[in-house]
Design an enzyme around this catalytic site. Structure first.
Site, mmCIF file in Angstrom:
data_model
loop_
_atom_site.group_PDB
_atom_site.id
_atom_site.type_symbol
_atom_site.label_atom_id
_atom_site.label_comp_id
_atom_site.label_asym_id
_atom_site.label_seq_id
_atom_site.Cartn_x
_atom_site.Cartn_y
_atom_site.Cartn_z
ATOM 1 N N LYS A 206 -1.802 -5.952 10.097
ATOM 2 C CA LYS A 206 -1.195 -4.775 9.492
ATOM 3 C C LYS A 206 -0.028 -4.356 10.366
ATOM 4 O O LYS A 206 -0.200 -4.058 11.554
ATOM 5 C CB LYS A 206 -2.221 -3.663 9.410
ATOM 6 C CG LYS A 206 -1.668 -2.442 8.722
ATOM 7 C CD LYS A 206 -2.778 -1.511 8.342
ATOM 8 C CE LYS A 206 -2.236 -0.329 7.588
ATOM 9 N NZ LYS A 206 -3.289 0.643 7.320
ATOM 10 N N ARG A 216 1.411 7.417 1.609
ATOM 11 C CA ARG A 216 1.089 8.631 2.384
ATOM 12 C C ARG A 216 1.272 9.882 1.527
ATOM 13 O O ARG A 216 0.592 10.876 1.732
ATOM 14 C CB ARG A 216 1.908 8.657 3.672
ATOM 15 C CG ARG A 216 1.469 7.514 4.598
ATOM 16 C CD ARG A 216 2.173 7.462 5.930
ATOM 17 N NE ARG A 216 1.782 6.238 6.643
ATOM 18 C CZ ARG A 216 2.339 5.799 7.753
ATOM 19 N NH1 ARG A 216 3.315 6.496 8.329
ATOM 20 N NH2 ARG A 216 1.929 4.681 8.319
ATOM 21 N N LYS A 229 2.395 5.021 14.176
ATOM 22 C CA LYS A 229 1.175 4.236 14.366
ATOM 23 C C LYS A 229 1.417 2.984 15.213
ATOM 24 O O LYS A 229 0.667 2.024 15.142
ATOM 25 C CB LYS A 229 0.578 3.888 12.993
ATOM 26 C CG LYS A 229 0.263 5.129 12.139
ATOM 27 C CD LYS A 229 -0.542 4.811 10.882
ATOM 28 C CE LYS A 229 -0.879 6.097 10.113
ATOM 29 N NZ LYS A 229 -1.759 5.847 8.955
ATOM 30 N N LYS A 260 -0.417 -7.300 5.432
ATOM 31 C CA LYS A 260 0.084 -6.049 4.874
ATOM 32 C C LYS A 260 1.235 -5.529 5.715
ATOM 33 O O LYS A 260 1.070 -5.473 6.943
ATOM 34 C CB LYS A 260 -1.067 -5.046 4.879
ATOM 35 C CG LYS A 260 -0.720 -3.668 4.387
ATOM 36 C CD LYS A 260 -1.924 -2.789 4.537
ATOM 37 C CE LYS A 260 -1.631 -1.411 4.003
ATOM 38 N NZ LYS A 260 -2.755 -0.525 4.159
ATOM 39 N N SER A 286 2.752 0.217 -1.306
ATOM 40 C CA SER A 286 3.367 1.253 -2.133
ATOM 41 C C SER A 286 4.895 1.207 -2.133
ATOM 42 O O SER A 286 5.530 1.372 -3.174
ATOM 43 C CB SER A 286 2.880 2.626 -1.668
ATOM 44 O OG SER A 286 3.161 2.816 -0.292
ATOM 45 N N TYR A 325 -0.417 -2.627 -7.103
ATOM 46 C CA TYR A 325 -0.448 -1.509 -8.053
ATOM 47 C C TYR A 325 -0.031 -1.961 -9.450
ATOM 48 O O TYR A 325 -0.143 -1.215 -10.404
ATOM 49 C CB TYR A 325 0.437 -0.369 -7.543
ATOM 50 C CG TYR A 325 -0.016 0.115 -6.180
ATOM 51 C CD1 TYR A 325 -1.153 0.903 -6.066
ATOM 52 C CD2 TYR A 325 0.643 -0.262 -5.008
ATOM 53 C CE1 TYR A 325 -1.617 1.316 -4.825
ATOM 54 C CE2 TYR A 325 0.194 0.141 -3.757
ATOM 55 C CZ TYR A 325 -0.937 0.933 -3.673
ATOM 56 O OH TYR A 325 -1.395 1.318 -2.450
HETATM 57 C C1 PBG Z 1 -3.981 3.457 6.366
HETATM 58 C C2 PBG Z 1 -3.527 2.820 5.110
HETATM 59 C C3 PBG Z 1 -2.196 2.561 4.799
HETATM 60 C C4 PBG Z 1 -2.172 2.038 3.508
HETATM 61 C C5 PBG Z 1 -3.495 1.911 3.078
HETATM 62 N N1 PBG Z 1 -4.335 2.413 4.097
HETATM 63 C C6 PBG Z 1 -0.975 2.696 5.594
HETATM 64 C C7 PBG Z 1 -0.694 3.924 6.333
HETATM 65 O O1 PBG Z 1 -0.482 4.980 5.753
HETATM 66 O O2 PBG Z 1 -0.638 3.845 7.536
HETATM 67 C C8 PBG Z 1 -0.920 1.678 2.797
HETATM 68 C C9 PBG Z 1 -1.026 1.235 1.405
HETATM 69 C C10 PBG Z 1 0.258 1.253 0.684
HETATM 70 O O3 PBG Z 1 1.321 1.611 1.233
HETATM 71 O O4 PBG Z 1 0.231 0.906 -0.503
HETATM 72 N N2 PBG Z 1 -5.213 3.146 6.804
#
Ligand code: PBG
Length: 337
Positions: A206, A216, A229, A260, A286, A325
Site C-alpha cells: 500500500k 477519505r 501516512k 494499492k 477512489s 467501484y
Molecule cells: C485506509 C484505507 C484507504 C483506502 C481504503 N482503506 C486509504 C487511506 O485513506 O489511507 C483507500 C481506498 C480508495 O481510495 O478507494 N485504511
C-alpha cells in the site's frame, strides 16, 4: 488488394503483425486476456441508520448505504455474479476516538453489515478491512501515542478486531494499515478463535498515495487526518521495498496479496505475481475512479472504454482480480452482452 511497395516488403519480409488483427474474429481468436464478472470485487460504503442511500460527490455513481440497503445491493451483486464485496464504514463522529475503540465493538457498523449480508446473501464473499482509520478521531490507521502511530499495540488491536469481524461472518480479513507483523498476528488470532477457514488478503503493498482523496471524503476522515501516512505506507518511489514487504506477508501466512493504488503500480502487480504466485489483486482506488468519471463527464474521454481498458490492463499485468467501484457497471454490461 493493397499496393505493395518494394521498400516495406524488404523490411518486413513475410512478417506482418497486422494479419492477426485484420478482422473481429481474428482479434477475438488471439486475445490474450479477458475481463469477466469473476474478476470483480465491489467496495461499498456503509452508514448508520435505515433506508438511506446518499451520494458521494467526489465519486459520481458511488453511494454510502445503510445496512438494509447494503443487503439489497449485495443481492443485486450476487445475482450479477460478482464474487465478493469489500465493506468500509463511515461511523458517527461521536464514536471515533484516539485509539479507534469502536473497532472492538462486536456490533459495530461493519460487523452488523457482515452479519446481515451473510444471512441474506450467503453466497457472496464479504471482505473486511481492519485498519483503524474509520474509527479514530485523527484519521490514522493505527493508535496515535504522542506523535507516533505505535506498531505493536495497533497490531494487537487489529488482530482482536479481525476476530470480531470473522465472528460476524467476514470471509476474508483484509488489513490495510501496513503495521509490521500484522499478518502473522491476525492469522494466530483467527486460528485461536477457531476461524481456520477465514482467509487473509494482505494489502501487501500500500503506497503513500494522493489517489485516496475521494475515499477519505467517503468515510469522512479527510478533514480529521493530521499529517500524513508516510511512516507506515510505502514510498511511491520504491518497488524493491514493496516486494520485500510483500515477502514478509507471504511468510506470515497471507492467502492473497493486493496492490494499492492500481494503475500507477502495474509494475508491482507483475513483480508480486512473478515472485510469489499467490492470487494477486489490484485496488483501483477512489482517485483513479474519480479521474475517469470526471474526464468522461467533460466529454474528454469515452468513460466506458477507458473503464474496460484499465481493468483489462490489470489482468495483463498478472492480477487475478480487481477491487473497483466500477464493479456493478461492468457486471451489468457483461450481463447484457
Ligand atoms: C485506509 C484505507 C484507504 C483506502 C481504503 N482503506 C486509504 C487511506 O485513506 O489511507 C483507500 C481506498 C480508495 O481510495 O478507494 N485504511
Amino acid at each position: 488488394m493493397e499496393n505493395k511497395t518494394h521498400l516495406v516488403d524488404e523490411i518486413t519480409g513475410h512478417r506482418r503483425m497486422r494479419r492477426n488483427r485484420k478482422a473481429d474474429w481474428t482479434r477475438r481468436l488471439v486475445q490474450e486476456n479477458r475481463l469477466t464478472v469473476d474478476d470483480l470485487i465491489w467496495p461499498i460504503f456503509l452508514i448508520p441508520g435505515n433506508g438511506i442511500i446518499e451520494p458521494i460527490p467526489a465519486m459520481p455513481g458511488v453511494n454510502r448505504m445503510t445496512v438494509d440497503k447494503a443487503v439489497e445491493a449485495a443481492k443485486e451483486a450476487a445475482d450479477l455474479g460478482i464474487p465478493a464485496l469489500a465493506t468500509f464504514p463511515n461511523i458517527e463522529m461521536e464514536l471515533r476516538d484516539e485509539t479507534g475503540s469502536n473497532s472492538l465493538e462486536k456490533n459495530n457498523l461493519i460487523n452488523l453489515a457482515s452479519a446481515a449480508i451473510k444471512k441474506a446473501v450467503p453466497n457472496i464473499g464479504v471482505i473486511t478491512d481492519v485498519a483503524l482509520d474509520p474509527f479514530t478521531s485523527h484519521g490514522h490507521d493505527g493508535i496515535l501515542r504522542g506523535n507516533e502511530i505505535v506498531n505493536d499495540e495497533t497490531v494487537e488491536q487489529v488482530a482482536r478486531a479481525a476476530v470480531y469481524q470473522a465472528d460476524a461472518g467476514a470471509d476474508i480479513i483484509a488489513p490495510s494499515e501496513m503495521m509490521d507483523g500484522r499478518i502473522g498476528a491476525i492469522r494466530q488470532a483467527l486460528d485461536a478463535a477457531g476461524h481456520q477457514n477465514v482467509g487473509i488478503m494482505s494489502y501487501a503493498t500500500k503506497f503513500s498515495s494522493a489517489f485516496y482523496g475521494p475515499y477519505r471524503e467517503a468515510i469522512s476522515t479527510g478533514g480529521l487526518l493530521k499529517g500524513d501516512k508516510k511512516t507506515y505506507y510505502i514510498d511511491p518511489a520504491n518497488g524493491t521495498e514493496a516486494v520485500r514487504d510483500a515477502a514478509l506477508d507471504v511468510e506470515e501466512g497471507a492467502d492473497m496479496l493486493m496492490v494499492k493504488p492500481g494503475l500507477p503500480y502495474l509494475d508491482i502487480c507483475w513483480r508480486l505475481k512473478e515472485a510469489f504466485g499467490l492470487p494477486t489483486f489490484a485496488y483501483q482506488v477512489s482517485g483513479e475512479y474519480a479521474m475517469i468519471k470526471a474526464a468522461a463527464a467533460n466529454g474528454w474521454i469515452d468513460g466506458e472504454r477507458v473503464m474496460f481498458e484499465t481493468l483489462l490492463a490489470f489482468k495483463r499485468a498478472g492480477c487475478d482480480g480487481i477491487l473497483t467501484y466500477f464493479a456493478m457497471d461492468v457486471a451489468r454490461y457483461l450481463a447484457r452482452k
